[in-house]
Design a protein around this motif. Sequence first.
Motif, PDB file in Angstrom:
ATOM      1  N   ARG A 190       0.825  -1.205   0.000  1.00 14.96           N
ATOM      2  CA  ARG A 190       0.000   0.000   0.000  1.00 14.96           C
ATOM      3  C   ARG A 190       0.864   1.261   0.000  1.00 14.96           C
ATOM      4  O   ARG A 190       0.524   2.258  -0.650  1.00 14.96           O
ATOM      5  CB  ARG A 190      -0.922  -0.015   1.220  1.00 14.96           C
TER       6      ARG A 190
ATOM      7  N   ASP B 271      -4.364  11.005  -7.314  1.00 12.54           N
ATOM      8  CA  ASP B 271      -4.548  11.132  -5.872  1.00 12.54           C
ATOM      9  C   ASP B 271      -5.174   9.840  -5.331  1.00 12.54           C
ATOM     10  O   ASP B 271      -6.322   9.518  -5.657  1.00 12.54           O
ATOM     11  CB  ASP B 271      -5.468  12.314  -5.560  1.00 12.54           C
ATOM     12  N   PRO B 272      -4.449   9.075  -4.506  1.00 10.91           N
ATOM     13  CA  PRO B 272      -4.985   7.801  -3.999  1.00 10.91           C
ATOM     14  C   PRO B 272      -6.270   7.965  -3.200  1.00 10.91           C
ATOM     15  O   PRO B 272      -7.100   7.054  -3.160  1.00 10.91           O
ATOM     16  CB  PRO B 272      -3.854   7.279  -3.097  1.00 10.91           C
ATOM     17  N   ILE B 273      -6.472   9.096  -2.582  1.00 10.29           N
ATOM     18  CA  ILE B 273      -7.649   9.303  -1.743  1.00 10.29           C
ATOM     19  C   ILE B 273      -8.922   9.336  -2.581  1.00 10.29           C
ATOM     20  O   ILE B 273      -9.999   8.947  -2.118  1.00 10.29           O
ATOM     21  CB  ILE B 273      -7.502  10.618  -0.937  1.00 10.29           C
ATOM     22  N   GLU B 274      -8.827   9.759  -3.824  1.00  4.51           N
ATOM     23  CA  GLU B 274     -10.010   9.981  -4.644  1.00  4.51           C
ATOM     24  C   GLU B 274     -10.401   8.779  -5.498  1.00  4.51           C
ATOM     25  O   GLU B 274     -11.354   8.870  -6.282  1.00  4.51           O
ATOM     26  CB  GLU B 274      -9.779  11.204  -5.553  1.00  4.51           C
TER      27      GLU B 274
ATOM     28  N   ASP C 152       0.665   3.962  -3.005  1.00  8.75           N
ATOM     29  CA  ASP C 152       0.407   5.374  -2.701  1.00  8.75           C
ATOM     30  C   ASP C 152       1.508   6.258  -3.279  1.00  8.75           C
ATOM     31  O   ASP C 152       1.239   7.290  -3.916  1.00  8.75           O
ATOM     32  CB  ASP C 152       0.313   5.540  -1.184  1.00  8.75           C
TER      33      ASP C 152
ATOM     34  N   ARG D   2       0.907   8.864  -6.642  1.00 12.88           N
ATOM     35  CA  ARG D   2       1.134  10.306  -6.530  1.00 12.88           C
ATOM     36  C   ARG D   2       2.142  10.781  -7.569  1.00 12.88           C
ATOM     37  O   ARG D   2       1.991  11.862  -8.153  1.00 12.88           O
ATOM     38  CB  ARG D   2       1.605  10.650  -5.118  1.00 12.88           C
TER      39      ARG D   2
END
Length: 747
Positions: free
Chosen positions: A519, A532-535, A523, A527
Motif C-alpha cells: 500500500r 490522488d490515492p484518496i479519490e 500510494d 502520486r
Amino acid sequence: MTSATVTSSDRSPANMERRESGTRAAIPSREDLIEAVRAYHPEADAARLGDAYDFAKEKHGEQLRKSGDPYYSHPVQVAMLLAFIQLDQCTIMAGLLHDTVEDCDVALEEIERRFGVDVGELVDGVTKLGQLQYKSEKSKQAENFQKFILATVQDIRVLLVKLADRLHNMRTLHFIPKEESRLRIARETMDIYAPLARRVGLYQVASELEDLAFHHINPAARDSIIDKLEELTSENANDLERIRFAIKQIVAENGIEARVKGRRKQPYSIWRKLERKSISFRDVADIFAFRVIVGSVQECYQLLGAFHTVWACLPDRFRDFISVPKPNGYASLHTTVRASGNRLVELQIRTEAMDRTAEHGVAAHWTYKNSEYGFDLESSKAAGLDPGANLRAFGELLADGAEPDEFLEHAKLEMYRENVFVFTPKGRLIILPGGAMPLDFAYAVHTAVGDTCDGVKINGVVRTLRTQLKNGDVVEILRRPESRPVVGWEALTVTGRARSAIRRLIRDREQIEFVKLGRTLIDRDLRRAGIDPIEIDMPRIARRADFESSEELAEAIGRGRYETADFIRTAFPGHEPAQSDPQQRMLIDDNHASRMIAGADLTPGVTLHLGECCHPIPGDRIIGLREPEKGLVIHTIFCQRVVDFEDRPDLWVDLRWNDVSKQGVVAVGRIGVRAVNKRGVMATQASAVAQAGGNITRVETGERSADFLQLIFDIEVEDLRHLEQIKAALRALAVVESVERIEEVVN
C-alpha cells in the motif's frame, strides 16, 4: 501382538524366516479368524467377518507376495494380529480389507456400502497413497505420513491397523530381493512406526518392529549383542534365580500376593543405550529386570519400601511412573537395586491393570460396556491414557499449517525424545520432550500464550528463554499485550508444535506487512503519476487489474510479484509511471520517508532485513531495496548493492531511522583492525571494545605477516556514534596501527 512376541528366540528374524520359507505356517482360514474373534467377543457377527474374509480373498485373486504366498494371506495375518489384542469387529474387518482399495481397484464406496461407513473410514485412513505423484520419495513419505496422522488423530484404530500391517510386512521383509528397498523400509519402520507404537503404549509391537528393523539395518551389531546377551545370561543364571527366589520371599513376608516375571532387555534397546551413553555392554544396569505384579497401588508402594529396606537402591535410577504416568499411559515403579551377589537388577512394580496397559497400551482398553464391545474411553483415561490427547501434538502441527517435510521432521523429534514433567503456577502438569525450553512450555499451554510470550519465571526467578526445563519446575510465562514474532525464537524451541506455531506467526505477520508495504508503494507511485490515492475506488481499480481485492493487490506488490508500474498502466490507461533520477534519490526525502525501521511498522527479520553486505546501523544514510518474497533489505546509500540497481529506482524505498531506532536498538557494525602481531593482541582489543560498551559477536583473521595481522570484528553497537567511539578506543591502543569500518562502497 502374538505369542511369537513373548520370547526372544521366537522373535528372532532367523526363526521368522524359517516360518515364512520352506515350512511356512498355514494361512488361517475364515473359521480360524472367526474363532479367534469370538473367543473374546462371543457376540461378534460371524457372517460379516466371513464376508470380509471372502471379499479380500476374492479381490486379491491370483496376486502373490514376494514370498510366493497368495497375497490375501497378508490381510488375513493382519486381522489375526488385531484379533490377538482383542480389538472390535470393525477394526478386524478393516485389517482384512485395508489393501483392497489400493491394490484391487475396489471403490471405497463399495467398501462402505457392503461393510459399513465405519469400516470404510478405517480402510480409507490406512490406505497407502501410492497413486499420487510426488516430487521425491522423501516428499511421498512426508505427505503420506501427514495424511495418515490426520486420520489417526480422528480414530486411533487407523494406527492400530497400520501397525499390524507394518509388523507383518516386517516379518516377511527378507523376501524383498533389493537390499536398497529392505533398508528403506527398515529405516522408515525404525524412524516412524516403532516410535508411534511406543507413543500409544504398544511396547511389545514396538520392540519387535525395532528388532526386525535392526536385523536389516545393522545385522552385525545385532548378532554381536545377542551373543553377549546369551553369554551374560549363562554366566548369571544362578544369581538371577537366587534373586527371583529372594523377591518372592520378600513379597510373601509382606503378606502380598504377586506374580514375578523376568525380563531381558532387547538387543536394539541395548544398542541405543550403548550409543547414547558411551558405556560398555556390562555397564548397562537394566539388562535384567524383574516385574512384580500386585493387586493394588498401595501394595506397589509397600513392596517398594520392602525392597529398599533389604537392598540398597541407586537413587538416580528410581522412577515413579504411577504418580506421573508417561504420556502413553504407562504406569509403574522402577527402581534399580544392588541385590545378592552385588548384582544390579531393575525392579518394576505395577498392578495387573498397569501390566495390561504396559503390554498393549491403548489396545488394553477394548472391552464390553453397556452390552457393546469397543473402546472404553473412561477406563483408558482412568489409566492415564487418552489416545486422542496422546497424538494431539501431531494434529496441532497440521493446524499450524506445517508443510509435509517439516511435519515429518517435527513428528520424529516429538516421538524420539524422553520426557520432562513441569507445572504451571496453578499446578497443571505439562509433559514436554527432554531439552524443552520455556517457549515449548508456553505453546503447550496455549498457542496464544506462546505468541505473546515476553519472558519467563522458573520457580519464581526470572530466567532467559534459553533455559532448559527440569523435572518439577514451576513455569510462569510473562506476556506482552500483542502477538509479534521475534527473530531467533525458533532456535529456542525443541517441540514441533512450538516451531510450527512460530513459523505460522511469522507467515501471518509477513502477510500483514507485505500488504502494508504494498500500500505504501502504491500510494507513492500513484502520486508520482499524478493520481490522488484518496479519490479513487481501490477495490474497483484492483479488480480492473485482475485482483480479487485491494489487499491481494497490495500483497502482490509488497512481495515483488507485481510491479506498481504495470498496475498503473493497466488500471489507468494513458497514465505512465513517473521516471526518477537515481542520483537525486540518493538523498533521503523526509517528506516521503517511510518510518518502517527498527521496530516500527515492519518486523526486523520478517519483512525488514539489514543488509549483510554493508551492515547499516542507526546514523547511516540508508535506502531500502525490495527483494521478491523477502521484503525490504536496508543498505547504506553507498553500498555496492544499491549502485548495482541504480537503473531500477522502482525497487528503492526511501527510509530513515525513526526515534525508536535511537532507543536501545542493537545493530552490528563490522570493522577491520591492523595490529602488531604479538601474543595477547586480540585479548587487548577485545577488552577495549568491552570497556567502550560494545559486544563482539564474530572474529575473523585477515592478512597476516610476521609483524602485523588483520582482525575483522562484528560488534553490536547502539548507533554510528557508538561505533566511532569504539574505533577511537581501539586506535588509542599501542598495538593498533589502523582501524577502518568495512562495508561495500562505490569504487
